[in-house]
Motif scaffolding. Structure first.
Motif, PDB file in Angstrom:
ATOM      1  N   ILE A  58      12.921 -34.298 -11.610  1.00  0.00           N
ATOM      2  CA  ILE A  58      11.483 -34.203 -11.385  1.00  0.00           C
ATOM      3  C   ILE A  58      10.823 -35.247 -12.281  1.00  0.00           C
ATOM      4  O   ILE A  58      10.913 -35.173 -13.511  1.00  0.00           O
ATOM      5  N   ALA A  59      10.203 -36.259 -11.679  1.00  0.00           N
ATOM      6  CA  ALA A  59       9.483 -37.280 -12.432  1.00  0.00           C
ATOM      7  C   ALA A  59       8.016 -36.876 -12.501  1.00  0.00           C
ATOM      8  O   ALA A  59       7.403 -36.568 -11.483  1.00  0.00           O
ATOM      9  N   VAL A  60       7.471 -36.863 -13.707  1.00  0.00           N
ATOM     10  CA  VAL A  60       6.084 -36.444 -13.917  1.00  0.00           C
ATOM     11  C   VAL A  60       5.312 -37.567 -14.592  1.00  0.00           C
ATOM     12  O   VAL A  60       5.775 -38.163 -15.564  1.00  0.00           O
ATOM     13  N   HIS A  61       4.153 -37.847 -14.030  1.00  0.00           N
ATOM     14  CA  HIS A  61       3.230 -38.803 -14.630  1.00  0.00           C
ATOM     15  C   HIS A  61       1.974 -38.021 -15.016  1.00  0.00           C
ATOM     16  O   HIS A  61       1.416 -37.293 -14.189  1.00  0.00           O
ATOM     17  N   VAL A  62       1.558 -38.157 -16.265  1.00  0.00           N
ATOM     18  CA  VAL A  62       0.363 -37.449 -16.737  1.00  0.00           C
ATOM     19  C   VAL A  62      -0.800 -38.422 -16.781  1.00  0.00           C
ATOM     20  O   VAL A  62      -0.731 -39.474 -17.414  1.00  0.00           O
ATOM     21  N   ILE A  63      -1.854 -38.044 -16.090  1.00  0.00           N
ATOM     22  CA  ILE A  63      -3.109 -38.791 -16.177  1.00  0.00           C
ATOM     23  C   ILE A  63      -3.931 -38.098 -17.248  1.00  0.00           C
ATOM     24  O   ILE A  63      -4.347 -36.952 -17.091  1.00  0.00           O
ATOM     25  N   GLU A  64      -4.091 -38.815 -18.345  1.00  0.00           N
ATOM     26  CA  GLU A  64      -4.789 -38.249 -19.491  1.00  0.00           C
ATOM     27  C   GLU A  64      -6.285 -38.272 -19.257  1.00  0.00           C
ATOM     28  O   GLU A  64      -6.871 -39.309 -18.965  1.00  0.00           O
ATOM     29  N   LYS A  65      -6.888 -37.106 -19.350  1.00  0.00           N
ATOM     30  CA  LYS A  65      -8.335 -36.974 -19.234  1.00  0.00           C
ATOM     31  C   LYS A  65      -8.929 -37.085 -20.631  1.00  0.00           C
ATOM     32  O   LYS A  65      -8.341 -36.632 -21.604  1.00  0.00           O
ATOM     33  N   ILE A  88       2.083 -35.647 -10.164  1.00  0.00           N
ATOM     34  CA  ILE A  88       1.029 -36.118 -11.056  1.00  0.00           C
ATOM     35  C   ILE A  88       0.399 -34.885 -11.685  1.00  0.00           C
ATOM     36  O   ILE A  88       0.064 -33.922 -10.994  1.00  0.00           O
ATOM     37  N   ARG A  89       0.256 -34.928 -12.999  1.00  0.00           N
ATOM     38  CA  ARG A  89      -0.426 -33.862 -13.734  1.00  0.00           C
ATOM     39  C   ARG A  89      -1.624 -34.473 -14.453  1.00  0.00           C
ATOM     40  O   ARG A  89      -1.634 -35.651 -14.772  1.00  0.00           O
ATOM     41  N   TYR A  90      -2.600 -33.634 -14.738  1.00  0.00           N
ATOM     42  CA  TYR A  90      -3.820 -34.066 -15.420  1.00  0.00           C
ATOM     43  C   TYR A  90      -3.992 -33.210 -16.674  1.00  0.00           C
ATOM     44  O   TYR A  90      -3.832 -31.990 -16.621  1.00  0.00           O
ATOM     45  N   GLY A  91      -4.313 -33.847 -17.804  1.00  0.00           N
ATOM     46  CA  GLY A  91      -4.515 -33.072 -19.021  1.00  0.00           C
ATOM     47  C   GLY A  91      -5.093 -33.916 -20.136  1.00  0.00           C
ATOM     48  O   GLY A  91      -5.049 -35.140 -20.099  1.00  0.00           O
ATOM     49  N   THR A  92      -5.631 -33.238 -21.145  1.00  0.00           N
ATOM     50  CA  THR A  92      -6.202 -33.937 -22.292  1.00  0.00           C
ATOM     51  C   THR A  92      -5.151 -34.225 -23.357  1.00  0.00           C
ATOM     52  O   THR A  92      -5.365 -35.070 -24.217  1.00  0.00           O
ATOM     53  N   ASP A  93      -4.016 -33.545 -23.310  1.00  0.00           N
ATOM     54  CA  ASP A  93      -2.918 -33.778 -24.246  1.00  0.00           C
ATOM     55  C   ASP A  93      -1.659 -34.035 -23.427  1.00  0.00           C
ATOM     56  O   ASP A  93      -1.171 -33.143 -22.723  1.00  0.00           O
ATOM     57  N   VAL A  94      -1.127 -35.251 -23.501  1.00  0.00           N
ATOM     58  CA  VAL A  94      -0.001 -35.649 -22.654  1.00  0.00           C
ATOM     59  C   VAL A  94       1.228 -34.782 -22.929  1.00  0.00           C
ATOM     60  O   VAL A  94       1.870 -34.273 -22.000  1.00  0.00           O
ATOM     61  N   ALA A  95       1.580 -34.604 -24.197  1.00  0.00           N
ATOM     62  CA  ALA A  95       2.774 -33.817 -24.523  1.00  0.00           C
ATOM     63  C   ALA A  95       2.646 -32.384 -24.030  1.00  0.00           C
ATOM     64  O   ALA A  95       3.577 -31.849 -23.416  1.00  0.00           O
ATOM     65  N   ASP A  96       1.506 -31.739 -24.279  1.00  0.00           N
ATOM     66  CA  ASP A  96       1.319 -30.363 -23.809  1.00  0.00           C
ATOM     67  C   ASP A  96       1.404 -30.272 -22.290  1.00  0.00           C
ATOM     68  O   ASP A  96       1.953 -29.308 -21.742  1.00  0.00           O
ATOM     69  N   THR A  97       0.887 -31.273 -21.596  1.00  0.00           N
ATOM     70  CA  THR A  97       0.940 -31.286 -20.136  1.00  0.00           C
ATOM     71  C   THR A  97       2.382 -31.439 -19.661  1.00  0.00           C
ATOM     72  O   THR A  97       2.792 -30.805 -18.678  1.00  0.00           O
ATOM     73  N   ILE A  98       3.172 -32.226 -20.358  1.00  0.00           N
ATOM     74  CA  ILE A  98       4.599 -32.362 -20.041  1.00  0.00           C
ATOM     75  C   ILE A  98       5.316 -31.039 -20.284  1.00  0.00           C
ATOM     76  O   ILE A  98       6.146 -30.611 -19.474  1.00  0.00           O
ATOM     77  N   PHE A  99       5.001 -30.355 -21.375  1.00  0.00           N
ATOM     78  CA  PHE A  99       5.617 -29.051 -21.651  1.00  0.00           C
ATOM     79  C   PHE A  99       5.284 -28.041 -20.555  1.00  0.00           C
ATOM     80  O   PHE A  99       6.140 -27.237 -20.163  1.00  0.00           O
ATOM     81  N   GLU A 100       4.048 -28.065 -20.074  1.00  0.00           N
ATOM     82  CA  GLU A 100       3.656 -27.166 -18.981  1.00  0.00           C
ATOM     83  C   GLU A 100       4.466 -27.458 -17.721  1.00  0.00           C
ATOM     84  O   GLU A 100       4.922 -26.534 -17.038  1.00  0.00           O
ATOM     85  N   ALA A 101       4.659 -28.737 -17.410  1.00  0.00           N
ATOM     86  CA  ALA A 101       5.458 -29.111 -16.236  1.00  0.00           C
ATOM     87  C   ALA A 101       6.904 -28.648 -16.418  1.00  0.00           C
ATOM     88  O   ALA A 101       7.523 -28.139 -15.479  1.00  0.00           O
TER      89      ALA A 101
END
Length: 154
Positions: free
Chosen positions: A36-43, A78-91
């Motif tokens: 699973i490849a995840v790209h985080v768009i940082e808000k 694609i995930r969206y979040g204000t903290d990239v690492a936390d968004t990766i952990f959620e994924a």
């Protein structure tokens, strides 16, 4: 014990990062591996964003194309979040991955101090195994640097 490469989350930042990640991880995967490849768009969390969401989504699709070129069939998100690492952990939790696999990008210590180091956060704060692989450049060397054989552009 679960195989670390059974269900892998690959955080990718951009096209070149996706290529480096594909080179580094492909020899560790087998036919049963799910990627699973995840790209985080940082808000920016209320501040103006650096680029439009649409522009960043197009960049993510370019990165997904590069990861597919290197690995074949992978799931992308694609995930969206204000903290990239936390968004990766959620994924990672949502997909119940066996590991998060990263190939850290370079940068001076000063740049990392100013911008933060997502890779460090992933390694030190994850609740699941993190596999850090060096980039195996196209010539098979694992130094993370492009090869300059004296001919042509590098």
């Amino acid at each position: 014990m679960t195989d670390l490469f059974e269900r892998v989350l690959l955080p990718i930042a951009e096209k070149e990062d996706a290529r480096a990640t594909a080179r580094a991880v492909r020899d560790h995967l087998d036919d049963g591996s799910r990627v699973i490849a995840v790209h985080v768009i940082e808000k920016a969390g209320g501040a103006p964003d650096k680029a439009s969401v649409e522009q960043r989504e197009l960049e993510a699709e370019d990165a997904f194309e590069a990861i597919r070129d290197g690995l074949g069939d992978v799931d992308t998100e694609i995930r969206y979040g204000t903290d990239v690492a936390d968004t990766i952990f959620e994924a990672a939790a949502d997909h119940d991955v066996s590991s998060i696999v990263i190939t850290p990008r370079g940068g001076s210590r000063f740049v990392r101090l100013l911008t933060g180091d997502v890779a460090l956060d992933i390694v030190t704060e994850s609740d699941r195994p993190v596999v850090v692989l060096p980039d195996a450049n196209p010539d098979g060397e694992s130094n993370g640097e492009p090869t300059n054989d004296g001919g042509g552009d590098t």
